[in-house]
Design a protein around this motif. Structure first.
Motif, PDB file in Angstrom:
ATOM      1  N   PHE A  60     -24.439 101.437 -37.839  1.00 54.98           N
ATOM      2  CA  PHE A  60     -23.845 102.741 -37.576  1.00 54.98           C
ATOM      3  C   PHE A  60     -23.324 103.335 -38.882  1.00 54.98           C
ATOM      4  N   LYS A  61     -23.854 104.496 -39.251  1.00 58.37           N
ATOM      5  CA  LYS A  61     -23.401 105.175 -40.460  1.00 58.37           C
ATOM      6  C   LYS A  61     -22.665 106.446 -40.040  1.00 58.37           C
ATOM      7  N   PRO A  62     -21.328 106.367 -39.968  1.00 55.74           N
ATOM      8  CA  PRO A  62     -20.579 107.540 -39.518  1.00 55.74           C
ATOM      9  C   PRO A  62     -20.576 108.642 -40.572  1.00 55.74           C
ATOM     10  N   LEU A  73     -11.650 105.264 -38.047  1.00 51.96           N
ATOM     11  CA  LEU A  73     -12.823 105.996 -37.565  1.00 51.96           C
ATOM     12  C   LEU A  73     -12.465 106.694 -36.266  1.00 51.96           C
ATOM     13  N   LEU A  74     -12.988 107.887 -36.069  1.00 52.93           N
ATOM     14  CA  LEU A  74     -12.797 108.574 -34.794  1.00 52.93           C
ATOM     15  C   LEU A  74     -13.460 107.771 -33.683  1.00 52.93           C
ATOM     16  N   ARG A  75     -12.711 107.492 -32.644  1.00 57.57           N
ATOM     17  CA  ARG A  75     -13.249 106.704 -31.536  1.00 57.57           C
ATOM     18  C   ARG A  75     -14.421 107.413 -30.885  1.00 57.57           C
ATOM     19  N   SER A  76     -14.346 108.723 -30.783  1.00 55.69           N
ATOM     20  CA  SER A  76     -15.411 109.478 -30.111  1.00 55.69           C
ATOM     21  C   SER A  76     -16.755 109.322 -30.831  1.00 55.69           C
ATOM     22  N   SER A  77     -16.740 109.222 -32.156  1.00 50.79           N
ATOM     23  CA  SER A  77     -18.007 109.070 -32.876  1.00 50.79           C
ATOM     24  C   SER A  77     -18.614 107.689 -32.624  1.00 50.79           C
ATOM     25  N   LEU A  78     -17.774 106.670 -32.523  1.00 43.93           N
ATOM     26  CA  LEU A  78     -18.281 105.325 -32.230  1.00 43.93           C
ATOM     27  C   LEU A  78     -18.827 105.256 -30.812  1.00 43.93           C
ATOM     28  N   TYR A 107     -19.355  96.436 -29.774  1.00 47.34           N
ATOM     29  CA  TYR A 107     -18.504  96.240 -28.597  1.00 47.34           C
ATOM     30  C   TYR A 107     -17.212  95.501 -28.961  1.00 47.34           C
ATOM     31  N   LEU A 108     -17.299  94.521 -29.837  1.00 48.17           N
ATOM     32  CA  LEU A 108     -16.088  93.815 -30.275  1.00 48.17           C
ATOM     33  C   LEU A 108     -15.151  94.759 -31.016  1.00 48.17           C
ATOM     34  N   LEU A 109     -15.697  95.649 -31.805  1.00 42.57           N
ATOM     35  CA  LEU A 109     -14.873  96.624 -32.511  1.00 42.57           C
ATOM     36  C   LEU A 109     -14.146  97.534 -31.525  1.00 42.57           C
ATOM     37  N   ILE A 110     -14.824  97.954 -30.475  1.00 38.52           N
ATOM     38  CA  ILE A 110     -14.181  98.778 -29.452  1.00 38.52           C
ATOM     39  C   ILE A 110     -13.072  97.996 -28.755  1.00 38.52           C
ATOM     40  N   ILE A 111     -13.338  96.734 -28.439  1.00 40.68           N
ATOM     41  CA  ILE A 111     -12.327  95.919 -27.758  1.00 40.68           C
ATOM     42  C   ILE A 111     -11.101  95.728 -28.638  1.00 40.68           C
ATOM     43  N   ALA A 123      -6.801 108.784 -31.081  1.00 40.72           N
ATOM     44  CA  ALA A 123      -8.050 109.447 -31.436  1.00 40.72           C
ATOM     45  C   ALA A 123      -8.898 108.625 -32.396  1.00 40.72           C
ATOM     46  N   ASP A 124      -8.261 107.754 -33.157  1.00 37.60           N
ATOM     47  CA  ASP A 124      -9.026 106.971 -34.121  1.00 37.60           C
ATOM     48  C   ASP A 124      -8.707 105.491 -33.966  1.00 37.60           C
ATOM     49  N   MET A 125      -9.505 104.668 -34.644  1.00 38.38           N
ATOM     50  CA  MET A 125      -9.342 103.221 -34.539  1.00 38.38           C
ATOM     51  C   MET A 125      -9.614 102.598 -35.900  1.00 38.38           C
ATOM     52  N   SER A 126      -8.993 101.453 -36.123  1.00 39.87           N
ATOM     53  CA  SER A 126      -9.207 100.744 -37.380  1.00 39.87           C
ATOM     54  C   SER A 126     -10.530  99.998 -37.313  1.00 39.87           C
ATOM     55  N   ILE A 127     -11.305 100.096 -38.395  1.00 38.59           N
ATOM     56  CA  ILE A 127     -12.555  99.341 -38.445  1.00 38.59           C
ATOM     57  C   ILE A 127     -12.386  98.068 -39.265  1.00 38.59           C
ATOM     58  N   ARG A 128     -11.150  97.762 -39.642  1.00 40.90           N
ATOM     59  CA  ARG A 128     -10.887  96.520 -40.378  1.00 40.90           C
ATOM     60  C   ARG A 128     -11.199  95.284 -39.540  1.00 40.90           C
TER      61      ARG A 128
END
Length: 142
Positions: A60-62, A73-78, A107-111, A123-128
Motif C-alpha cells: 500500500f502506497k498512501p 495515516l488517515l484510517r479512511s485511506s487504509l 488487517y493487523l495494522l487495523i487491529i 481519524a488517523d492511526m499510527s503505522i508504527r
C-alpha cells in the motif's frame, strides 16, 4: 469510553459501577498471549521512513496527503485500500504467500492501530505497529 475513564483510579465509571480492564480481559477478547517475553522495538536514532515501510510490507502506497506527520495515516485511506484488495478476490490455495502476508499485515495494522490502540482523533492511526509484523513467523513467539 474516554469520558468515563478516571486516570486517578485506572477505572471506567459506568452507570452500573466501576470497571477496569485487566490483562486477562485482553487475552479473552483478543486471544493474545499475555505471558512470555515483552514485545518492544528500539527505533534507531534516525527517522524511520514509515511510509516506505508501509509500502514495502503491505504493498500500500498512501498519498502524501493521507499522511499525518511521519508515522500517522488517515484510517479512511487504509480502509479504502483494503476494500480494493478484497475486491481482487478471497485468499485461496493459489494465492502466493507474499500476498497473504501483505494482507495479514494490513488487517493487523487495523487491529492494533485502529481498534486496540486508536489515536484520540479517531481519524488517523499510527503505522508504527506495522514494524512489529515484519516477520510474521516470529510475531506470535515474542
Amino acid at each position: 469510553m474516554i469520558e468515563r475513564w478516571r486516570p486517578e483510579t485506572h477505572t471506567f465509571h459506568l452507570r452500573t459501577g466501576e470497571a477496569t480492564i485487566t490483562l486477562q480481559d485482553v487475552k479473552v477478547i483478543y486471544d493474545l498471549q499475555i505471558d512470555g517475553q515483552a514485545l518492544y522495538r528500539v527505533e534507531p536514532p534516525e527517522i524511520l521512513p514509515y511510509r516506505q515501510e508501509l509500502t514495502r510490507l503491505t504493498g500500500f502506497k498512501p498519498l502524501q496527503r493521507d499522511m499525518r506527520g511521519r508515522s500517522r495515516l488517515l484510517r479512511s485511506s487504509l480502509h479504502a485500500h483494503l476494500r480494493l484488495v478484497d475486491l481482487q478476490g478471497p485468499i485461496d490455495e493459489a494465492t502466493p504467500q507474499a500476498d497473504v502476508d501483505r494482507r495479514a499485515r494490513l488487517y493487523l495494522l487495523i487491529i492494533f492501530g485502529g481498534i486496540m490502540f486508536p489515536n484520540t482523533s479517531g481519524a488517523d492511526m499510527s503505522i508504527r505497529y506495522l514494524l512489529f509484523f515484519e516477520d510474521l513467523d516470529r510475531t506470535g513467539m515474542l
